[in-house]
Design an enzyme around this catalytic site. Structure first.
Site, mmCIF file in Angstrom:
data_model
loop_
_atom_site.group_PDB
_atom_site.id
_atom_site.type_symbol
_atom_site.label_atom_id
_atom_site.label_comp_id
_atom_site.label_asym_id
_atom_site.label_seq_id
_atom_site.Cartn_x
_atom_site.Cartn_y
_atom_site.Cartn_z
ATOM 1 N N GLY A 15 0.990 -1.232 -0.058
ATOM 2 C CA GLY A 15 0.018 -0.070 0.134
ATOM 3 C C GLY A 15 0.855 1.233 -0.100
ATOM 4 O O GLY A 15 1.908 1.330 0.765
ATOM 5 N N ARG A 76 1.130 -5.124 -5.135
ATOM 6 C CA ARG A 76 1.237 -6.102 -4.468
ATOM 7 C C ARG A 76 1.296 -7.468 -5.280
ATOM 8 O O ARG A 76 0.545 -7.493 -5.958
ATOM 9 C CB ARG A 76 0.102 -6.661 -3.372
ATOM 10 C CG ARG A 76 -0.319 -5.399 -2.567
ATOM 11 C CD ARG A 76 -1.606 -5.654 -1.841
ATOM 12 N NE ARG A 76 -2.102 -4.456 -1.212
ATOM 13 C CZ ARG A 76 -2.009 -3.920 0.237
ATOM 14 N NH1 ARG A 76 -0.805 -4.100 0.761
ATOM 15 N NH2 ARG A 76 -2.535 -2.646 0.712
ATOM 16 N N ASP A 107 5.364 -5.009 5.912
ATOM 17 C CA ASP A 107 5.656 -6.321 6.063
ATOM 18 C C ASP A 107 5.827 -7.374 5.082
ATOM 19 O O ASP A 107 6.576 -8.275 4.891
ATOM 20 C CB ASP A 107 5.279 -6.855 7.300
ATOM 21 C CG ASP A 107 3.769 -6.812 7.422
ATOM 22 O OD1 ASP A 107 3.163 -6.378 6.472
ATOM 23 O OD2 ASP A 107 3.132 -7.254 8.470
ATOM 24 N N THR A 130 4.372 2.764 5.719
ATOM 25 C CA THR A 130 2.933 2.311 5.720
ATOM 26 C C THR A 130 2.037 3.112 6.646
ATOM 27 O O THR A 130 2.649 3.662 7.714
ATOM 28 C CB THR A 130 2.760 0.643 5.922
ATOM 29 O OG1 THR A 130 1.296 0.715 6.378
ATOM 30 C CG2 THR A 130 3.570 0.428 7.359
ATOM 31 N N ASP A 132 -0.005 2.427 8.527
ATOM 32 C CA ASP A 132 -0.868 1.806 9.543
ATOM 33 C C ASP A 132 0.363 1.740 11.093
ATOM 34 O O ASP A 132 -0.243 1.502 11.905
ATOM 35 C CB ASP A 132 -0.714 0.013 9.330
ATOM 36 C CG ASP A 132 -1.950 -0.177 8.227
ATOM 37 O OD1 ASP A 132 -2.875 0.705 8.060
ATOM 38 O OD2 ASP A 132 -2.094 -1.032 7.649
ATOM 39 N N ASP A 134 2.321 -0.458 11.947
ATOM 40 C CA ASP A 134 2.285 -1.523 12.704
ATOM 41 C C ASP A 134 3.605 -2.408 12.622
ATOM 42 O O ASP A 134 3.454 -3.614 12.704
ATOM 43 C CB ASP A 134 1.094 -2.397 12.273
ATOM 44 C CG ASP A 134 1.155 -2.722 10.931
ATOM 45 O OD1 ASP A 134 2.075 -1.932 10.050
ATOM 46 O OD2 ASP A 134 0.450 -3.355 10.271
ATOM 47 N N ARG A 176 -6.644 -2.357 9.119
ATOM 48 C CA ARG A 176 -6.975 -3.867 9.134
ATOM 49 C C ARG A 176 -6.640 -4.440 10.332
ATOM 50 O O ARG A 176 -7.674 -5.167 10.896
ATOM 51 C CB ARG A 176 -6.786 -4.385 7.746
ATOM 52 C CG ARG A 176 -7.891 -5.181 7.273
ATOM 53 C CD ARG A 176 -7.706 -5.803 5.707
ATOM 54 N NE ARG A 176 -6.262 -5.341 5.131
ATOM 55 C CZ ARG A 176 -6.179 -5.294 3.812
ATOM 56 N NH1 ARG A 176 -7.395 -5.338 3.205
ATOM 57 N NH2 ARG A 176 -5.191 -5.112 3.307
HETATM 58 O O1 F6P Z 1 -1.663 -1.364 4.914
HETATM 59 C C1 F6P Z 1 -2.062 -0.118 4.494
HETATM 60 C C2 F6P Z 1 -3.445 -0.262 4.509
HETATM 61 O O2 F6P Z 1 -4.189 1.347 3.990
HETATM 62 C C3 F6P Z 1 -4.567 -0.554 5.397
HETATM 63 O O3 F6P Z 1 -4.609 0.137 6.477
HETATM 64 C C4 F6P Z 1 -5.731 -1.090 4.773
HETATM 65 O O4 F6P Z 1 -6.545 -2.043 5.317
HETATM 66 C C5 F6P Z 1 -5.308 -1.473 3.524
HETATM 67 O O5 F6P Z 1 -4.031 -0.974 3.112
HETATM 68 C C6 F6P Z 1 -6.127 -1.277 2.292
HETATM 69 O O6 F6P Z 1 -5.335 -1.919 1.028
HETATM 70 P P1 F6P Z 1 -5.950 -1.779 -0.402
HETATM 71 O O7 F6P Z 1 -5.588 -0.576 -0.884
HETATM 72 O O8 F6P Z 1 -5.216 -2.803 -1.165
HETATM 73 O O9 F6P Z 1 -7.280 -1.902 -0.294
#
Ligand code: F6P
Length: 328
Positions: A15, A76, A107, A130, A132, A134, A176
């Site tokens: 992301g 990804r 990660d 990120t 997050d 995390d 998430r």
């Molecule tokens: O990991 C970052 C993040 O923004 C999370 O907070 C979220 O759940 C996820 O990516 C969403 O991913 P995508 O943009 O692939 O839907």
């Protein structure tokens, strides 16, 4: 120990997060400063496999420090999870003489690079990017500060309308598996509660808290919910409240991907700049299979095994306690 590296490949993966461009810029400028060649790999591991790689220089990263997103784009990659995919990526790196890598991501990105290093021995360093926040081994990840400020700005605006109509708002933020944005935007935005994946709150507890604030003459309430909350998202919680009683006039706002965009804050720009330079210096110093982190304002290098084996950047119990004290 110094490592004989001369051509560094840099990419963003997973992301996107505000500040990734500032990190790319720092990697490119530091590489140039230390007289290394530097190559941009497009779309993360996907571009490595497809050979979408081009040379960068100090001027190719001008005017990007303030821009959200990533000029190298992100993806990804399923293909990189396979041995064949990784072999194809290696061939493309070899063709250009790229002998070391800097990955900016989360990660999943780090795990991919760890396997690649174990199989093919290409010196590599990760930078945590990120929203997050995390990732173990760093107090902050690139993008988290900007995303949280974006959430706070939205919460402030929602508060204006919530107060005008005496309403209860459930505001859903990203995360998430992580409650960092939710908890800290709730504190900064003066919310009555933060519902996060790391903490188990029952609906009865939340409802009792909402009733209590009503009794103490609170005119409006904001509840910030992380998307990965165990009780359900903002929509679910609003429905549950409505099913229990018609006392609250309830509304829902889901902030979604707007938290991932926008111009990075000063904090994220400086963090990304420091981490980018540290990554290049680390490679030159012989470090590999490590992630750059910030620990009490000092740049550190964490071995992949130390940070990824079942560890997560835990929420500080003191922050949870603070949120409870302030939400009465
Ligand atoms: O990991 C970052 C993040 O923004 C999370 O907070 C979220 O759940 C996820 O990516 C969403 O991913 P995508 O943009 O692939 O839907």
């Amino acid at each position: 120990m110094t490592q004989k590296i001369s051509k560094i490949g840099v990419f963003t993966s997973g992301g996107d997060a505000p500040g990734m461009n500032a990190a790319i810029r720092a990697v490119v400028r530091a590489s140039t400063y230390f007289q290394k060649e530097v190559f941009g790999i497009m779309r993360g591991y996907e571009g490595m496999i497809d050979g979408e790689i081009s040379k960068l220089g100090a001027r190719s990263v001008g005017n990007i420090i303030q821009r959200g997103g990533t000029i190298l784009k992100s993806a990804r990659s399923e293909a990189f999870r396979t041995k064949e995919g990784r072999l194809k990526a290696l061939e493309n790196l070899k063709k250009l003489g790229i002998d070391s890598l800097v990955a900016i991501g989360g990660d999943g990105t780090f795990t991919g690079l760890h396997h690649f290093y174990a199989e093919h021995g290409v010196p590599s360093i990760c930078i945590p990017g990120t929203i997050d926040n995390d990732i173990a081994g760093t107090d902050y990840t690139i993008g988290y500060d900007t995303a949280t400020n974006t959430a706070v700005e939205a919460i402030d605006k929602i508060r204006d309308t919530a107060l005008s109509h005496n309403r209860l708002f459930f505001i859903e933020v990203m995360g998430r598996h992580s409650g960092y944005i939710a908890l800290n935007s709730a504190i900064a935005g003066g919310a009555v509660a933060a519902i996060i994946p790391e903490e188990y709150t029952t609906f009865d507890q939340l409802y009792a808290q909402l009733e209590q604030t009503g009794r103490t003459n609170k005119k409006s309430s904001l509840v910030v919910v992380a998307e990965g909350s165990r009780m359900g998202g903002a929509m679910d919680l609003a429905k549950m409240v409505a099913q229990r009683s018609s006392y609250f006039d309830t509304k829902v706002t889901i902030l979604g991907h707007l938290q991932r965009g926008g111009s990075p804050t000063y904090f994220d720009r400086v963090l990304a700049s420091r981490m980018g330079v540290a990554a290049v210096e680390g490679l030159i110093d012989g470090k590999t299979d490590v992630m750059v982190g910030i620990d009490r304002n000092v740049m550190v290098y964490n071995k992949f095994d130390d940070i990824m084996k079942g560890r997560k950047h835990e929420i500080d119990p003191e922050t949870l306690r603070l949120a409870k004290i302030l939400s009465i």
